[in-house]
Motif scaffolding. Structure first.
Motif, PDB file in Angstrom:
ATOM      1  N   LYS A 104     -14.224  13.606  -0.848  1.00  0.00           N
ATOM      2  CA  LYS A 104     -12.742  14.056  -0.675  1.00  0.00           C
ATOM      3  C   LYS A 104     -12.625  14.795   0.591  1.00  0.00           C
ATOM      4  N   HIS A 105     -13.305  15.787   0.748  1.00  0.00           N
ATOM      5  CA  HIS A 105     -13.329  16.672   1.740  1.00  0.00           C
ATOM      6  C   HIS A 105     -13.576  15.849   3.285  1.00  0.00           C
ATOM      7  N   ILE A 106     -14.565  14.920   3.240  1.00  0.00           N
ATOM      8  CA  ILE A 106     -14.739  14.086   4.517  1.00  0.00           C
ATOM      9  C   ILE A 106     -13.602  13.085   4.720  1.00  0.00           C
ATOM     10  N   SER A 107     -12.948  12.663   3.770  1.00  0.00           N
ATOM     11  CA  SER A 107     -11.556  11.693   3.765  1.00  0.00           C
ATOM     12  C   SER A 107     -10.483  12.696   4.471  1.00  0.00           C
ATOM     13  N   ASP A 108     -10.354  13.840   4.007  1.00  0.00           N
ATOM     14  CA  ASP A 108      -9.398  14.858   4.534  1.00  0.00           C
ATOM     15  C   ASP A 108      -9.514  15.211   5.757  1.00  0.00           C
ATOM     16  N   VAL A 109     -10.612  15.494   6.309  1.00  0.00           N
ATOM     17  CA  VAL A 109     -11.101  15.732   7.371  1.00  0.00           C
ATOM     18  C   VAL A 109     -11.000  14.535   8.540  1.00  0.00           C
ATOM     19  N   LEU A 110     -11.381  13.295   8.207  1.00  0.00           N
ATOM     20  CA  LEU A 110     -10.945  12.193   8.956  1.00  0.00           C
ATOM     21  C   LEU A 110      -9.427  11.827   8.984  1.00  0.00           C
ATOM     22  N   LEU A 151      -2.451   4.153  -6.173  1.00  0.00           N
ATOM     23  CA  LEU A 151      -3.607   3.693  -5.815  1.00  0.00           C
ATOM     24  C   LEU A 151      -4.664   5.143  -5.554  1.00  0.00           C
ATOM     25  N   THR A 152      -3.856   6.130  -4.868  1.00  0.00           N
ATOM     26  CA  THR A 152      -4.803   7.479  -4.684  1.00  0.00           C
ATOM     27  C   THR A 152      -5.246   7.850  -6.078  1.00  0.00           C
ATOM     28  N   ALA A 153      -4.468   7.892  -7.328  1.00  0.00           N
ATOM     29  CA  ALA A 153      -4.900   8.254  -8.471  1.00  0.00           C
ATOM     30  C   ALA A 153      -5.996   7.558  -9.060  1.00  0.00           C
ATOM     31  N   GLN A 154      -5.596   6.186  -8.794  1.00  0.00           N
ATOM     32  CA  GLN A 154      -6.834   5.129  -9.454  1.00  0.00           C
ATOM     33  C   GLN A 154      -7.971   5.447  -8.816  1.00  0.00           C
ATOM     34  N   ALA A 155      -7.970   5.672  -7.497  1.00  0.00           N
ATOM     35  CA  ALA A 155      -9.349   5.966  -6.711  1.00  0.00           C
ATOM     36  C   ALA A 155      -9.861   7.285  -7.337  1.00  0.00           C
ATOM     37  N   ASN A 156      -9.178   8.172  -7.322  1.00  0.00           N
ATOM     38  CA  ASN A 156      -9.799   9.474  -7.906  1.00  0.00           C
ATOM     39  C   ASN A 156     -10.300   9.339  -9.188  1.00  0.00           C
ATOM     40  N   ARG A 157      -9.597   8.600  -9.932  1.00  0.00           N
ATOM     41  CA  ARG A 157     -10.028   8.456 -11.305  1.00  0.00           C
ATOM     42  C   ARG A 157     -11.408   7.607 -11.407  1.00  0.00           C
ATOM     43  N   VAL A 158     -11.574   6.660 -10.604  1.00  0.00           N
ATOM     44  CA  VAL A 158     -12.745   5.830 -10.531  1.00  0.00           C
ATOM     45  C   VAL A 158     -13.969   6.706  -9.772  1.00  0.00           C
ATOM     46  N   MET A 159     -13.663   7.493  -8.855  1.00  0.00           N
ATOM     47  CA  MET A 159     -14.773   8.145  -8.344  1.00  0.00           C
ATOM     48  C   MET A 159     -15.211   9.457  -9.234  1.00  0.00           C
ATOM     49  N   THR A 160     -14.159   9.991  -9.977  1.00  0.00           N
ATOM     50  CA  THR A 160     -14.663  10.973 -10.817  1.00  0.00           C
ATOM     51  C   THR A 160     -15.229  10.707 -12.020  1.00  0.00           C
ATOM     52  N   ARG A 161     -15.144   9.358 -12.421  1.00  0.00           N
ATOM     53  CA  ARG A 161     -15.738   8.875 -13.605  1.00  0.00           C
ATOM     54  C   ARG A 161     -16.984   8.450 -13.021  1.00  0.00           C
ATOM     55  N   PHE A 162     -17.475   7.969 -11.726  1.00  0.00           N
ATOM     56  CA  PHE A 162     -18.711   7.514 -11.636  1.00  0.00           C
ATOM     57  C   PHE A 162     -19.510   8.210 -10.708  1.00  0.00           C
ATOM     58  N   LEU A 163     -19.086   9.336 -10.193  1.00  0.00           N
ATOM     59  CA  LEU A 163     -19.705  10.080  -9.285  1.00  0.00           C
ATOM     60  C   LEU A 163     -19.735  11.417  -9.942  1.00  0.00           C
ATOM     61  N   LYS A 164     -21.029  12.183  -9.228  1.00  0.00           N
ATOM     62  CA  LYS A 164     -21.187  13.450  -9.731  1.00  0.00           C
ATOM     63  C   LYS A 164     -19.903  14.441  -9.106  1.00  0.00           C
ATOM     64  N   PRO A 165     -19.677  15.506  -9.669  1.00  0.00           N
ATOM     65  CA  PRO A 165     -18.583  16.354  -9.130  1.00  0.00           C
ATOM     66  C   PRO A 165     -18.775  16.636  -7.649  1.00  0.00           C
ATOM     67  N   LEU A 198       0.734  -1.243   0.018  1.00  0.00           N
ATOM     68  CA  LEU A 198       0.026  -0.134   0.065  1.00  0.00           C
ATOM     69  C   LEU A 198       0.780   1.257  -0.025  1.00  0.00           C
ATOM     70  N   LEU A 199       1.966   1.280   0.829  1.00  0.00           N
ATOM     71  CA  LEU A 199       2.657   2.427   0.722  1.00  0.00           C
ATOM     72  C   LEU A 199       3.574   2.683  -0.293  1.00  0.00           C
ATOM     73  N   LEU A 200       3.943   1.585  -0.884  1.00  0.00           N
ATOM     74  CA  LEU A 200       4.996   1.693  -1.904  1.00  0.00           C
ATOM     75  C   LEU A 200       4.126   2.332  -3.404  1.00  0.00           C
ATOM     76  N   SER A 201       2.805   1.909  -3.210  1.00  0.00           N
ATOM     77  CA  SER A 201       1.756   2.165  -4.269  1.00  0.00           C
ATOM     78  C   SER A 201       0.919   3.291  -3.951  1.00  0.00           C
ATOM     79  N   LYS A 202       1.022   3.879  -2.965  1.00  0.00           N
ATOM     80  CA  LYS A 202       0.081   4.742  -2.645  1.00  0.00           C
ATOM     81  C   LYS A 202      -0.309   6.170  -3.415  1.00  0.00           C
ATOM     82  N   LYS A 203       0.570   6.669  -4.122  1.00  0.00           N
ATOM     83  CA  LYS A 203       0.516   7.361  -5.239  1.00  0.00           C
ATOM     84  C   LYS A 203      -0.174   6.911  -6.246  1.00  0.00           C
TER      85      LYS A 203
END
Length: 386
Positions: A219-225, A198-212, A191-196
């Motif tokens: 994203k804001h909730i995860s940052d606060v947590l 994996l983060t980019a892939q997760a952002n790509r999936v969310m931007t593809r299937f979720l509304k802006p 996870l730590l070696l591939s964190k960048k």
């Protein structure tokens, strides 16, 4: 009257049918979820290990030739930072095992051996001041407390069953536990070696299937947590080290007994929010009370002063601003989290409630989008007679 669409009726029917299946087959569904959770335990443990490692790793990444843009530096920054983080955490755990754990074991042994003499001293004190009846005192004084404690320990040990069953179950538990830890460590490193990536892939999936707007909220909730847990982990560990060290030093200066042992207990218990200080202080005061009531009182006064200084002066200077969670909600988080999940619940509950508190506060302070702006009242114009 608005006509209900056929698609809406189908969705409602499917939802009701799914709810019926969930209620009727709840035992089977819960069993399946329990098996899935058991199989995923090493992966969950890997996430738990990766999070504090990531805090250390991010620290080393910020200080590993931060201004250099050379290809070799950029390529080695992540693995070298991860290696330094693993070494740092390993050294920290080794220090705990070598210095603190033996002190805690000695503390438990001392408690067991001091209980009989403490009870006898208490009986003599009560008899001297005629607080209790003589019959009860004679009955308590006639009890061989050391023998009774030994018998209780023997009964507890014999209650585990045959030695063979205990050995087999212990070996099985140890092997499965070691296997789970090894898998968790491998998963955490991956996870730590591939964190960048994996983060980019997760952002790509969310931007593809979720509304802006939904993506922005997640994203804001995860940052606060993340910010809440990061502050809590760093703050509690720093507080535990400082409080344990200052307690040991102060006890040496005041010439109080069991200084290293009680300092280790105070530092270890400080990792538990709110109640940790009371647990460590109670154990330390009891140990000193078996030797001298006056020194026990001095220790309690010293510990109260030390906690006030550490909480109001040292902690804000070293760690920075606190989580901004009122004391009442900290207590609620500790009580509810401890009641549901024990000590891990106490530790996780505070940063989780802190994040929820911050999100709710932000929501309440944000004005609604459709709110009609208030029109300021215009002063009445009065006609003046010439």
């Amino acid at each position: 009257m608005k006509k209900i669409e056929t698609r809406t009726i189908i969705k409602i029917a499917l939802a009701v049918f799914a709810l019926y299946l969930g209620i009727h087959y709840w035992s089977n569904i819960s069993g399946i979820f329990a098996k899935i959770l058991g199989a995923a335990t090493p992966l969950i443990l890997g996430f738990v290990i990766a999070y504090p490692l990531n805090i250390l790793m991010s620290f080393f990444e910020r200080h590993y030739f931060p201004r250099s843009q050379k290809k070799a530096v950029l390529k080695t920054r992540t693995p070298v930072s991860l290696l330094l983080a693993i070494i740092s955490l390993t050294v920290f755990v080794a220090v705990i095992l070598v210095l603190i754990i033996p002190q805690l074991v000695s503390c438990i042994k001392l408690l067991i051996t001091q209980i009989p003499s403490f009870i006898e001293s208490l009986i003599l004190f009560l008899e001297k001041h005629e607080i209790n009846s003589s019959a009860i005192l004679d009955k308590l004084a006639s009890v061989d407390w050391q023998t009774r404690i030994s018998q209780l320990v023997e009964k507890v040990i014999s209650g585990f069953g045959d030695i063979f069953d205990v050995v087999v179950s212990t070996v099985s538990t140890v092997v499965s536990g070691v296997t789970a830890v090894v898998i968790a460590l491998i998963f955490a490193v991956y996870l730590l070696l591939s964190k960048k990536k994996l983060t980019a892939q997760a952002n790509r999936v969310m931007t593809r299937f979720l509304k802006p707007d939904i993506y922005t909220k997640i994203k804001h909730i995860s940052d606060v947590l993340n910010d809440s847990f990061h502050r809590f982990i760093v703050g509690q560990c720093t507080e535990a080290i400082i409080l344990g060290g200052l307690c040991t030093l102060g006890m040496f200066i005041l010439r109080l007994p069991y200084a290293p042992m009680i300092g280790a207990v105070i530092g270890f218990s400080a990792l538990i929010p709110v109640v940790g200080a009371f647990i460590g202080g109670g154990i330390g005061a009891f140990l000193i009370l078996t030797e001298s009531p006056t020194k026990a009182l001095i220790f309690l006064i010293f510990l109260i002063i030390l906690q006030q200084i550490e909480g109001n002066i040292i902690y804000p200077k070293v760690v920075g601003s606190s989580m901004g969670l009122p004391a009442i909600w900290v207590l609620v988080a500790v009580v509810v989290g401890g009641g549901v999940f024990g000590i891990p619940g106490m530790i996780i509950g505070v940063p989780l409630v802190g994040a929820i508190y911050k999100l709710v506060k932000e929501y309440l302070n944000t004005p609604p989008k459709n709110k009609i702006p208030e029109i300021p009242e215009t002063p009445e114009i009065t006609e003046t007679k010439e």
